[in-house]
Scaffold this motif. Structure first.
Motif, PDB file in Angstrom:
ATOM      1  N   ARG A 344       9.172   4.880  -2.601  1.00  0.00           N
ATOM      2  CA  ARG A 344       8.281   5.011  -1.445  1.00  0.00           C
ATOM      3  C   ARG A 344       6.794   4.951  -1.808  1.00  0.00           C
ATOM      4  O   ARG A 344       5.964   4.518  -0.995  1.00  0.00           O
ATOM      5  CB  ARG A 344       8.583   6.312  -0.719  1.00  0.00           C
ATOM      6  N   VAL A 347       6.063   0.785  -3.283  1.00  0.00           N
ATOM      7  CA  VAL A 347       6.248  -0.431  -2.487  1.00  0.00           C
ATOM      8  C   VAL A 347       5.807  -0.153  -1.061  1.00  0.00           C
ATOM      9  O   VAL A 347       5.989   0.961  -0.544  1.00  0.00           O
ATOM     10  CB  VAL A 347       7.731  -0.881  -2.508  1.00  0.00           C
ATOM     11  N   ASP A 348       5.214  -1.152  -0.418  1.00  0.00           N
ATOM     12  CA  ASP A 348       4.844  -1.024   0.988  1.00  0.00           C
ATOM     13  C   ASP A 348       6.067  -0.628   1.807  1.00  0.00           C
ATOM     14  O   ASP A 348       7.169  -1.170   1.615  1.00  0.00           O
ATOM     15  CB  ASP A 348       4.290  -2.352   1.498  1.00  0.00           C
ATOM     16  N   ARG A 350       7.146  -1.057   4.912  1.00  0.00           N
ATOM     17  CA  ARG A 350       7.849  -2.079   5.691  1.00  0.00           C
ATOM     18  C   ARG A 350       8.627  -3.032   4.783  1.00  0.00           C
ATOM     19  O   ARG A 350       9.779  -3.376   5.062  1.00  0.00           O
ATOM     20  CB  ARG A 350       6.870  -2.850   6.576  1.00  0.00           C
ATOM     21  N   LEU A 351       7.982  -3.457   3.686  1.00  0.00           N
ATOM     22  CA  LEU A 351       8.669  -4.329   2.746  1.00  0.00           C
ATOM     23  C   LEU A 351       9.851  -3.618   2.095  1.00  0.00           C
ATOM     24  O   LEU A 351      10.890  -4.240   1.825  1.00  0.00           O
ATOM     25  CB  LEU A 351       7.695  -4.816   1.669  1.00  0.00           C
ATOM     26  N   LEU A 352       9.686  -2.325   1.850  1.00  0.00           N
ATOM     27  CA  LEU A 352      10.757  -1.553   1.235  1.00  0.00           C
ATOM     28  C   LEU A 352      11.986  -1.514   2.140  1.00  0.00           C
ATOM     29  O   LEU A 352      13.116  -1.749   1.677  1.00  0.00           O
ATOM     30  CB  LEU A 352      10.270  -0.133   0.938  1.00  0.00           C
ATOM     31  N   ILE A 354      12.755  -3.543   4.738  1.00  0.00           N
ATOM     32  CA  ILE A 354      13.299  -4.891   4.926  1.00  0.00           C
ATOM     33  C   ILE A 354      14.053  -5.354   3.680  1.00  0.00           C
ATOM     34  O   ILE A 354      15.167  -5.891   3.758  1.00  0.00           O
ATOM     35  CB  ILE A 354      12.169  -5.878   5.273  1.00  0.00           C
ATOM     36  N   GLY A 355      13.451  -5.124   2.527  1.00  0.00           N
ATOM     37  CA  GLY A 355      14.099  -5.524   1.279  1.00  0.00           C
ATOM     38  C   GLY A 355      15.370  -4.747   1.021  1.00  0.00           C
ATOM     39  O   GLY A 355      16.359  -5.302   0.525  1.00  0.00           O
TER      40      GLY A 355
END
Length: 400
Positions: A344, A347-348, A350-352, A354-355
């Motif tokens: 957390r 990584v951003d 939202r990207l976390l 989604i990824g």
């Protein structure tokens, strides 16, 4: 209905239907008492939309677990470290309703279990459930235990005796905690299979399934007040009316709509309000009116599917989407929240998310191809051989 604070997220995952959707028959109003396929029945037609709805329900729950629960919105939550409503202010209000994916999946399960068991022997029903449920589940138990052993944060791994008992899928009945809280839905599904097997054993007909819906619904109503643990366990009052809705919808699909089936579906909607209200209070993040509206829309969509309005949708990729649902459901929660906890701050957000969802879908596909399919073939061969041996009469020799 409410549970202790330490089990806030125990009821957050759908247990999918948990069956591959195969060919479905056409609506035939005549010949309702025949368990065999009626003349003129539509063959080779697959309801691809059901596969898509299964994955949508699962993804609703995944998003809910990651960014839509009351637990995730606490200032001191172990998942994000701060209120998730501050991280995802636009998505959080929508994600709070993701728990409805559980109810959606129970309805789908009633539909497809009735479909898949029509005209089949009890042993066939048993074998199909074993090879569908256990391969991915065994992998998920071992995988989740291994990850939580290496990355203990949000959840702690169970003791060896506890996770070993989890391999049976009967741990709830023994009072043993789940490796992952999301497994509670499997206990609901197994109880549904158990009591519906009694009807399968007599040969499914329109009349028998209707009577089953009425008897089970009545028993579920009185079981909650009876205080009899065995009766409550068997009738499953919290989920019964969702399964019943699915059964009624399948009868509409197979035999055509009629006032009786609409009454059963309407009664299931009325009686489901009790569980929805309790879930809203338990989740403490969504509203009753919004939840009822979404559930009603879902039932209308399912009714449209049952009546053939979605028959023209035949996108082959939906079959793969449906196959991903069960492994995704089994592995996303405990493992996913642990990954969020450790990444957390790196990584951003939202990207976390989604990824992570994309990664879980890829992992689910790998489990389906490399674990479910080969192990299911092995189990089917073994179980079929077992029943064949049971059918073989004993070798009786006489001596002179």
């Amino acid at each position: 209905m409410k549970q202790a604070e330490t089990t806030t997220d125990e009821r957050h995952i759908p247990q999918p239907e948990m069956v591959d959707v195969s060919t479905l028959p056409a609506a035939v109003p005549a010949g309702r008492e025949r368990s065999a396929a009626p003349p003129g029945e539509r063959r080779g037609t697959r309801l691809y939309v059901i596969d898509g709805l299964r994955l949508v329900a699962a993804l609703m729950v995944v998003v809910h677990h990651y960014i839509g629960t009351a637990r995730a919105d606490r200032p001191d939550n172990p998942i994000w470290g701060r209120p998730v409503s501050e991280i995802f202010p636009d998505v959080f209000p929508v994600a709070t309703y993701g728990w409805l994916g559980v109810e959606f999946f129970f309805v789908i399960s009633g539909f497809v279990i009735c479909m898949s068991s029509w005209g089949r022997r009890p042993r066939d029903f048993f074998v199909s459930r074993v090879i569908r449920l256990y391969p991915a589940y065994w992998f998920a138990v071992l995988f989740t235990t291994a990850v939580l052993t290496v990355l203990p944060a949000v959840f702690q791994p169970l003791k060896p005796t506890q996770w070993i008992l989890n391999l049976s899928m009967l741990q709830k009945g023994m009072g043993v905690p789940d490796v992952d809280n999301v497994y509670w839905t499997l206990w609901s599904e197994l109880r549904f299979y158990l009591i519906f097997l009694l009807v399968v054993a007599t040969g499914l007909t329109y009349r028998k399934v209707v009577v089953f819906c009425c008897v089970w619904g009545t028993a579920a109503v009185f079981a909650g007040k009876s205080g009899i643990p065995v009766l409550i366990t068997l009738t499953n009052p919290d989920a019964a009316w969702f399964f019943i809705a699915g059964l009624a919808l399948y009868l509409m699909h197979r035999f055509g709509q009629d006032p009786l089936l609409w009454c059963i579906l309407g009664m299931s909607w009325v009686m489901s309000q009790n569980d929805i209200l309790h879930r809203v209070e338990f989740e403490d993040v969504s509203t009753w009116s919004g939840s009822v509206f979404l559930y009603t829309v879902f039932l209308l969509v399912m009714a449209g599917v049952a009546l053939g309005l979605a028959d023209r949708i035949r996108w082959k990729w939906l079959t793969t989407a449906g196959a991903l649902t069960y492994p995704l459901y089994l592995m996303h929660y405990a493992v996913g929240t642990a990954v969020i906890h450790y990444l957390r701050d790196r990584v951003d957000a939202r990207l976390l998310v989604i990824g992570l969802i994309a990664g879980m879908l890829v992992l689910s596909w790998l489990v389906h191809r490399l674990v479910e399919r080969p192990l299911a073939k092995f189990l089917k061969k073994g179980l079929t051989g077992m029943f064949s041996r049971l059918d073989t009469p004993p070798d009786r020799t006489t001596s002179g």
